[in-house]
Design a protein around this motif. Structure first.
Motif, PDB file in Angstrom:
ATOM      1  N   PRO A  63       1.428  -9.899  11.416  1.00 19.86           N
ATOM      2  CA  PRO A  63       0.372 -10.926  11.380  1.00 19.86           C
ATOM      3  C   PRO A  63       0.759 -12.133  10.516  1.00 19.86           C
ATOM      4  CG  PRO A  63      -0.557  -8.740  11.012  1.00 19.86           C
ATOM      5  CD  PRO A  63       0.934  -8.582  10.977  1.00 19.86           C
ATOM      6  N   LEU A  64       1.379 -11.871   9.358  1.00 18.92           N
ATOM      7  CA  LEU A  64       1.766 -12.980   8.479  1.00 18.92           C
ATOM      8  C   LEU A  64       2.866 -13.827   9.122  1.00 18.92           C
ATOM      9  CD1 LEU A  64       1.713 -14.494   5.767  1.00 18.92           C
ATOM     10  CD2 LEU A  64       3.291 -12.785   4.858  1.00 18.92           C
ATOM     11  N   GLU A  65       3.899 -13.175   9.647  1.00 17.94           N
ATOM     12  CA  GLU A  65       5.000 -13.939  10.268  1.00 17.94           C
ATOM     13  C   GLU A  65       4.473 -14.804  11.416  1.00 17.94           C
ATOM     14  OE1 GLU A  65       8.651 -12.010  11.287  1.00 17.94           O
ATOM     15  OE2 GLU A  65       8.834 -10.978   9.366  1.00 17.94           O
ATOM     16  N   PHE A 116      15.739  -5.811  14.824  1.00 14.89           N
ATOM     17  CA  PHE A 116      16.401  -4.500  14.788  1.00 14.89           C
ATOM     18  C   PHE A 116      16.408  -3.974  16.212  1.00 14.89           C
ATOM     19  CE2 PHE A 116      12.718  -1.317  13.536  1.00 14.89           C
ATOM     20  CZ  PHE A 116      11.788  -2.048  14.258  1.00 14.89           C
ATOM     21  N   ALA A 117      17.214  -2.964  16.459  1.00 11.63           N
ATOM     22  CA  ALA A 117      17.425  -2.498  17.838  1.00 11.63           C
ATOM     23  C   ALA A 117      16.122  -2.252  18.608  1.00 11.63           C
ATOM     24  CB  ALA A 117      18.312  -1.255  17.840  1.00 11.63           C
ATOM     25  N   PRO A 118      15.099  -1.596  18.001  1.00 13.78           N
ATOM     26  CA  PRO A 118      13.901  -1.318  18.796  1.00 13.78           C
ATOM     27  C   PRO A 118      13.184  -2.564  19.327  1.00 13.78           C
ATOM     28  CG  PRO A 118      13.926   0.044  16.830  1.00 13.78           C
ATOM     29  CD  PRO A 118      15.034  -0.947  16.679  1.00 13.78           C
ATOM     30  N   SER A 119      13.312  -3.699  18.630  1.00 15.65           N
ATOM     31  CA  SER A 119      12.543  -4.865  19.073  1.00 15.65           C
ATOM     32  C   SER A 119      13.330  -5.785  20.012  1.00 15.65           C
ATOM     33  CB  SER A 119      12.009  -5.648  17.861  1.00 15.65           C
ATOM     34  OG  SER A 119      13.070  -6.118  17.105  1.00 15.65           O
ATOM     35  N   GLN A 164      10.673  -7.107  22.675  1.00 13.31           N
ATOM     36  CA  GLN A 164       9.996  -5.888  23.148  1.00 13.31           C
ATOM     37  C   GLN A 164       9.450  -5.106  21.954  1.00 13.31           C
ATOM     38  OE1 GLN A 164      12.567  -2.999  25.027  1.00 13.31           O
ATOM     39  NE2 GLN A 164      13.741  -2.621  23.174  1.00 13.31           N
ATOM     40  N   ASN A 165       8.562  -4.149  22.272  1.00 16.50           N
ATOM     41  CA  ASN A 165       7.973  -3.288  21.244  1.00 16.50           C
ATOM     42  C   ASN A 165       7.428  -4.064  20.048  1.00 16.50           C
ATOM     43  OD1 ASN A 165       8.572  -0.868  22.644  1.00 16.50           O
ATOM     44  ND2 ASN A 165      10.699  -1.018  21.945  1.00 16.50           N
ATOM     45  N   SER A 166       6.831  -5.195  20.343  1.00 17.63           N
ATOM     46  CA  SER A 166       6.244  -6.036  19.301  1.00 17.63           C
ATOM     47  C   SER A 166       4.835  -6.398  19.782  1.00 17.63           C
ATOM     48  CB  SER A 166       7.070  -7.313  19.125  1.00 17.63           C
ATOM     49  OG  SER A 166       8.431  -6.986  18.912  1.00 17.63           O
ATOM     50  N   PRO A 167       3.930  -6.760  18.862  1.00 16.69           N
ATOM     51  CA  PRO A 167       2.573  -7.070  19.311  1.00 16.69           C
ATOM     52  C   PRO A 167       2.544  -8.278  20.267  1.00 16.69           C
ATOM     53  CG  PRO A 167       2.846  -7.460  16.938  1.00 16.69           C
ATOM     54  CD  PRO A 167       4.118  -6.868  17.421  1.00 16.69           C
ATOM     55  N   ASP A 168       1.558  -8.316  21.162  1.00 18.35           N
ATOM     56  CA  ASP A 168       1.462  -9.410  22.144  1.00 18.35           C
ATOM     57  C   ASP A 168       1.455 -10.779  21.472  1.00 18.35           C
ATOM     58  OD1 ASP A 168       1.362  -7.538  24.063  1.00 18.35           O
ATOM     59  OD2 ASP A 168      -0.826  -7.612  24.350  1.00 18.35           O
ATOM     60  N   GLY A 212       0.814  -1.218   0.000  1.00 14.63           N
ATOM     61  CA  GLY A 212       0.000   0.000   0.000  1.00 14.63           C
ATOM     62  C   GLY A 212       0.841   1.260   0.000  1.00 14.63           C
ATOM     63  N   ASN A 213       0.451   2.206   0.840  1.00 11.14           N
ATOM     64  CA  ASN A 213       1.215   3.449   0.944  1.00 11.14           C
ATOM     65  C   ASN A 213       1.988   3.517   2.256  1.00 11.14           C
ATOM     66  OD1 ASN A 213       0.911   4.787  -1.455  1.00 11.14           O
ATOM     67  ND2 ASN A 213      -1.038   5.730  -0.885  1.00 11.14           N
ATOM     68  N   SER A 214       2.258   2.357   2.837  1.00 12.55           N
ATOM     69  CA  SER A 214       2.870   2.345   4.167  1.00 12.55           C
ATOM     70  C   SER A 214       4.346   2.723   4.129  1.00 12.55           C
ATOM     71  CB  SER A 214       2.724   0.950   4.782  1.00 12.55           C
ATOM     72  OG  SER A 214       3.400  -0.010   3.989  1.00 12.55           O
ATOM     73  N   THR A 215       4.849   3.095   5.320  1.00  9.82           N
ATOM     74  CA  THR A 215       6.295   3.210   5.521  1.00  9.82           C
ATOM     75  C   THR A 215       6.657   2.240   6.646  1.00  9.82           C
ATOM     76  OG1 THR A 215       5.925   5.080   6.986  1.00  9.82           O
ATOM     77  CG2 THR A 215       6.526   5.603   4.719  1.00  9.82           C
ATOM     78  N   LEU A 216       7.947   2.083   6.881  1.00 10.78           N
ATOM     79  CA  LEU A 216       8.442   0.967   7.702  1.00 10.78           C
ATOM     80  C   LEU A 216       7.601   0.584   8.919  1.00 10.78           C
ATOM     81  CD1 LEU A 216      10.641  -1.136   8.349  1.00 10.78           C
ATOM     82  CD2 LEU A 216      11.862   0.662   9.581  1.00 10.78           C
ATOM     83  N   LEU A 217       7.392   1.514   9.849  1.00 10.79           N
ATOM     84  CA  LEU A 217       6.811   1.113  11.126  1.00 10.79           C
ATOM     85  C   LEU A 217       5.341   0.688  11.011  1.00 10.79           C
ATOM     86  CD1 LEU A 217       8.701   3.652  13.455  1.00 10.79           C
ATOM     87  CD2 LEU A 217       9.379   1.341  12.798  1.00 10.79           C
ATOM     88  N   ASP A 218       4.564   1.366  10.180  1.00 13.87           N
ATOM     89  CA  ASP A 218       3.171   0.910  10.009  1.00 13.87           C
ATOM     90  C   ASP A 218       3.097  -0.295   9.071  1.00 13.87           C
ATOM     91  OD1 ASP A 218       3.908   2.930   8.090  1.00 13.87           O
ATOM     92  OD2 ASP A 218       1.835   3.020   7.408  1.00 13.87           O
ATOM     93  N   TRP A 219       4.053  -0.416   8.165  1.00 16.18           N
ATOM     94  CA  TRP A 219       4.117  -1.604   7.300  1.00 16.18           C
ATOM     95  C   TRP A 219       4.320  -2.868   8.158  1.00 16.18           C
ATOM     96  CZ3 TRP A 219       8.606  -4.653   6.573  1.00 16.18           C
ATOM     97  CH2 TRP A 219       8.507  -5.628   5.583  1.00 16.18           C
ATOM     98  N   LEU A 220       5.182  -2.751   9.151  1.00 12.89           N
ATOM     99  CA  LEU A 220       5.452  -3.906  10.028  1.00 12.89           C
ATOM    100  C   LEU A 220       4.180  -4.353  10.749  1.00 12.89           C
ATOM    101  CD1 LEU A 220       8.874  -2.948  11.702  1.00 12.89           C
ATOM    102  CD2 LEU A 220       8.450  -4.972  10.294  1.00 12.89           C
ATOM    103  N   THR A 221       3.460  -3.404  11.345  1.00 18.73           N
ATOM    104  CA  THR A 221       2.288  -3.804  12.144  1.00 18.73           C
ATOM    105  C   THR A 221       1.099  -4.187  11.271  1.00 18.73           C
ATOM    106  OG1 THR A 221       1.829  -1.456  12.388  1.00 18.73           O
ATOM    107  CG2 THR A 221       2.843  -2.534  14.255  1.00 18.73           C
TER     108      THR A 221
END
Ligand code: ZN
Length: 461
Positions: A110-112, A216-219, A174-178, A96-105
């Protein structure tokens, strides 16, 4: 002949084209390459007949593959995909029109997470291996998921299909969906189990090897990065992660690690940077970070399709190369929509032109020869196999694709007057480089008619 008799299994005769150094193409016409039972190149001759070579080396029961009949067929080193997320393959083209952080969520997590289902994982992993091999990728550095069993399955399937692969169990606590997050203990246990499994199914890592994969570092918590860095240091493991892909991501890393001078420092401070490290993207590096990467010997996986698709930016590839940083290519499926390194190389040419339009520096433009080097030799360096794969040399492995521009369904039209034949050496060189350019910009997997890895035939059209 002197010395021990060579244990040759097959002789290949034809035109061999490769990029032994950045920016130049070497064409070996009427070449003969002999490969032994381990898939190692043990003979490299030119302007000889098969009969002469068989007689000189006293060869018996040797298979011969002779494509030296003119036309537009040539052997080319297999491609190396230095950054690909196997579980994301079904999402190719969906961003779509996403960029990295919203593309991930939105698309990726969900697919992974759903590939915990091993039936689904097998469907996806079989397909991604077949598809990449079919496109000439003889070696891939994979990110799998956080799941132990599904990651082990990816290693098993790589061996079954015969693709050389680095298998990375993704670490994220961390910083990943439950629904898609580990604890530190789970991440450690799972990482060790995957390494144990890979070393059991391929004890000498002849085809598959483990690669530590903090997403990546944030997760990853400080504790997890620290543990992974120590494990890397202790065992000399390869590692891969993402870096400076997107400006919001960089801002986030600064918030999470306020004591670190930059994003790159976070990895450096946790012993996660050395010559066995692949850093994907590295678009928005500071001078300080560039120097740090160069000093540690880490390499950059350039993923131009992904960088354009999710509007991350234009990696300054020439700047990295000029500063002595090794660069390879990555499809970054599915941030990148194509499993093909040929198509990725093509887009690397175009992205470099967009970069040159903003920098006004002519040298920022990458040539056909440059990007084909990145796709083979450059990638080999990143995965630490530059003495084994990436070009035609004695002692290297037969990880090779046979390209035929006249193959059935080919989208490359080579006119009669463009067909390489020796008239004089300069026109001959020009003709082959034109033919290679036509392959790069118009070719696809239909032109890759045969693929070998470690001497084993893994694709034959
Ligand atoms: Zn990626």
């Amino acid at each position: 002949m002197t010395g021990a008799k060579l244990n040759v299994r097959a002789l290949y005769k034809g035109t061999f084209i490769h990029t032994p150094v950045l920016g130049s193409l070497e064409v070996i016409e009427h070449g003969i390459v002999g490969v032994d039972h381990d898939g190692t190149i043990v003979i490299l001759e030119r302007n000889r007949s098969l009969e002469q070579v068989i007689e000189d080396f006293d060869l018996e029961e040797v298979e011969t593959v002779d494509v030296d009949h003119g036309g537009n067929k040539f052997f080319f080193p297999g491609f190396i995909d230095t950054h690909i997320h196997a579980p994301q393959y079904p999402n190719n083209g969906i961003f779509g029109n996403s960029t990295l952080l919203d593309w991930l969520t939105t698309y990726t997590f969900p697919l992974e997470a759903s590939l915990k289902d091993l039936t689904k994982a097998k469907l996806v992993y079989d397909k991604v291996i077949e598809r990449t091999l079919g496109n000439g990728t003889t070696c891939a550095s994979y990110y799998a998921t956080i799941d132990t069993d599904a990651t082990n399955l990816l290693a098993d399937l790589s061996i079954e299909h015969g693709q050389r692969a680095f298998i990375g169990k993704v670490c994220m606590n961390q910083n990943s969906p439950d629904y898609y997050c580990e604890t530190f203990e789970e991440s450690k246990e799972s990482t060790l189990k995957v390494i144990e499994h890979i070393n059991k199914v391929d004890p000498h890592n002849k085809l598959v090897a483990p690669i530590l994969t903090p997403r990546f570092a944030p997760s990853c918590t400080d504790e997890l990065l620290h543990w992974l860095g120590n494990l890397k240091k202790e065992h000399g493991y390869h590692s891969q992660t993402h870096i400076c892909e997107n400006k919001d991501e960089i801002k986030w890393v600064h918030e999470l690690y306020p004591d670190a001078e930059g994003y790159t420092d976070v990895y450096k401070d946790h012993n996660l940077l050395d010559e066995k490290t692949i850093l994907a993207h590295a678009i928005h590096l500071t001078e300080h970070e560039k120097d740090m990467i160069r000093d540690t010997g880490a390499g950059v996986s350039h993923c131009p399709i992904s960088n354009s698709s999710i509007t991350s930016g234009e990696c300054r590839v020439r700047w990295l190369l000029d500063n002595g940083i090794p660069v390879g290519l990555g499809t970054d499926v599915s941030g990148g929509f194509s499993p093909s390194i040929l198509q990725t190389a093509r887009q690397a040419v175009l992205v470099s032109r967009h970069l040159a339009m903003s920098t006004a520096l002519e040298k920022d433009k990458l040539s056909v020869e440059d990007v084909l080097y990145l796709a083979t030799q450059g990638g080999a360096k990143l995965v630490g196999l530059n003495d084994k794969i990436g070009s035609f040399e004695l002692g290297k492995q037969w990880d090779v694709q046979l390209v035929d521009l006249d193959a059935k369904g080919s989208q490359v039209d080579v006119f009669e007057w463009q067909v390489p034949h020796i008239v004089e050496i300069e026109t001959y060189k020009l003709k082959w480089s034109n033919v290679i350019a036509k392959w790069l910009f118009n070719g696809d997997d239909r032109n890759t008619t045969k693929v070998w890895v470690n001497g084993r035939l893994v694709k034959a059209l």
